[in-house]
Design a protein around this motif. Structure first.
Motif, short mmCIF file in Angstrom:
data_model
loop_
_atom_site.label_atom_id
_atom_site.label_comp_id
_atom_site.label_asym_id
_atom_site.label_seq_id
_atom_site.Cartn_x
_atom_site.Cartn_y
_atom_site.Cartn_z
N ALA A 88 4.12 -0.48 -4.49
CA ALA A 88 4.11 1.19 -4.22
C ALA A 88 5.10 1.93 -4.96
N ALA A 89 4.50 3.18 -5.14
CA ALA A 89 5.41 4.18 -5.99
C ALA A 89 5.14 5.29 -5.25
N ALA A 90 6.18 6.46 -5.09
CA ALA A 90 6.23 7.56 -4.45
C ALA A 90 6.11 8.68 -5.48
N VAL A 91 5.50 9.65 -5.30
CA VAL A 91 5.18 10.80 -6.17
C VAL A 91 5.10 12.08 -5.24
N THR A 92 5.97 13.09 -5.36
CA THR A 92 5.83 14.53 -4.46
C THR A 92 5.00 15.15 -5.09
N ALA A 93 4.03 15.63 -4.31
CA ALA A 93 3.13 16.82 -4.65
C ALA A 93 2.69 17.55 -3.40
N LEU A 113 -4.04 -0.72 2.28
CA LEU A 113 -4.33 -0.79 1.17
C LEU A 113 -3.71 -1.90 0.20
N ALA A 114 -2.48 -1.54 0.46
CA ALA A 114 -1.39 -2.51 -0.31
C ALA A 114 -1.62 -3.98 0.20
N ALA A 115 -1.57 -4.20 1.46
CA ALA A 115 -1.73 -5.35 2.00
C ALA A 115 -3.04 -6.27 1.49
N GLU A 116 -3.87 -5.50 1.20
CA GLU A 116 -5.25 -6.07 0.55
C GLU A 116 -5.35 -6.07 -0.96
N GLY A 117 -4.09 -5.92 -1.54
CA GLY A 117 -3.90 -6.12 -2.95
C GLY A 117 -3.76 -4.78 -3.97
N ALA A 118 -3.90 -3.70 -3.39
CA ALA A 118 -3.87 -2.52 -4.34
C ALA A 118 -2.39 -2.08 -4.52
N LYS A 119 -2.31 -1.55 -5.70
CA LYS A 119 -1.07 -1.07 -6.30
C LYS A 119 -1.01 0.43 -5.74
#
Length: 258
Positions: free
Chosen positions: A63-68, A32-38
């Motif tokens: 990208a960002a990480a969120v634990t859940a 997803l990130a490689a195709e432009g998504a944040k």
């Protein structure tokens, strides 16, 4: 004349991937990130999520990480809130978090393992859908892909009743939710992988090389499905290319369930 394959189908879109600390979730997040998504990557273990973020950033992505914990409805609502806060919205969600338990007949299946499978694999998807849809339907819609399995609705094997029940239910939940919410602009589908590049496909004590040999005999394709192939299926269903795909359960298993 043929048109070139799009390489940035998710530019300026915010995406959330659960279970993204390793395996298929990590591969989907990177694609997803490689195709432009944040991308926001989520899971229960901060260290593995940080590794996924580092890989995405090394590739030039965001990208960002969120634990859940998807088994906790409040945790998932906070995850969606943080995703919107970090990236300004939620356009694409991939509900990949899951656990695998097996090796026991139905009559002897431990109830604690049964509850864990249903709490994470099924109720966790419901928690995710409810939080994601609540945002999407109030903000112009979006696309959701649930990761199910060929085991359950498509193939059954002995000793895996709990896992197969949980995943068959995900396939059914996907179709039901898709019909409930398409009129609100939320498009919901599923991908059902077979044995693929993840720890879940390894038998106890089995090496990756031994797994490859086993799959030559078990898969009509003669090999394991790659994580990249599963990710490609997810990105197709999540993208505008699949605008008429509603409630689809796309099986990617090398012909095992054919």
């Amino acid at each position: 004349m043929t048109s070139a394959r799009p390489t940035a189908r998710f530019t300026d879109r915010s995406a959330l991937v659960t279970g993204a600390g390793s395996g298929l979730g990590r591969a989907i997040a990177r694609a997803l990130a490689a195709e432009g998504a944040k991308v926001v990557v989520s899971g229960r273990t901060a260290a593995s999520l940080a590794e996924t973020v580092a890989l995405i950033e090394a590739d030039g992505g965001t990208a960002a990480a969120v634990t859940a914990d998807v088994a906790d409805a409040g945790s998932v609502r906070e995850l969606v809130r943080r995703t919107v806060e970090l990236h300004g919205g939620l356009d694409v969600a991939v509900n990949n978090a899951g656990v695998f338990r097996g090796g026991t007949s139905t009559a002897d299946f431990p109830l604690d393992a049964w509850r864990e499978l249903l709490d994470t694999n099924l109720t966790g998807v419901l928690h995710s859908l409810q939080a994601e849809i609540a945002h999407m339907r109030a903000h112009g819609g979006g696309s959701i892909v649930n990761i199910s399995s060929n085991l359950g609705a498509h193939v059954r094997l002995p000793g895996l009743s709990g896992y197969q029940v949980s995943k068959a239910a995900v396939s059914a939940l996907t179709r039901a939710a898709a019909l409930d919410h398409i009129a609100e602009g939320v498009r919901i589908n599923a991908v059902s992988p077979g044995a693929s590049e993840s720890a879940m496909s390894l038998l106890p004590g089995e090496t990756e090389a031994e797994r490859d040999v086993r799959m030559k005999g078990q898969s009509p394709l003669g090999r394991l499905t790659s994580a990249a192939e599963v990710a490609a299926a997810v990105l197709y269903l999540a993208s505008d290319d699949a605008g008429s795909a509603v409630g689809t359960d796309l099986v990617v298993d090398g012909g095992v369930s054919a």
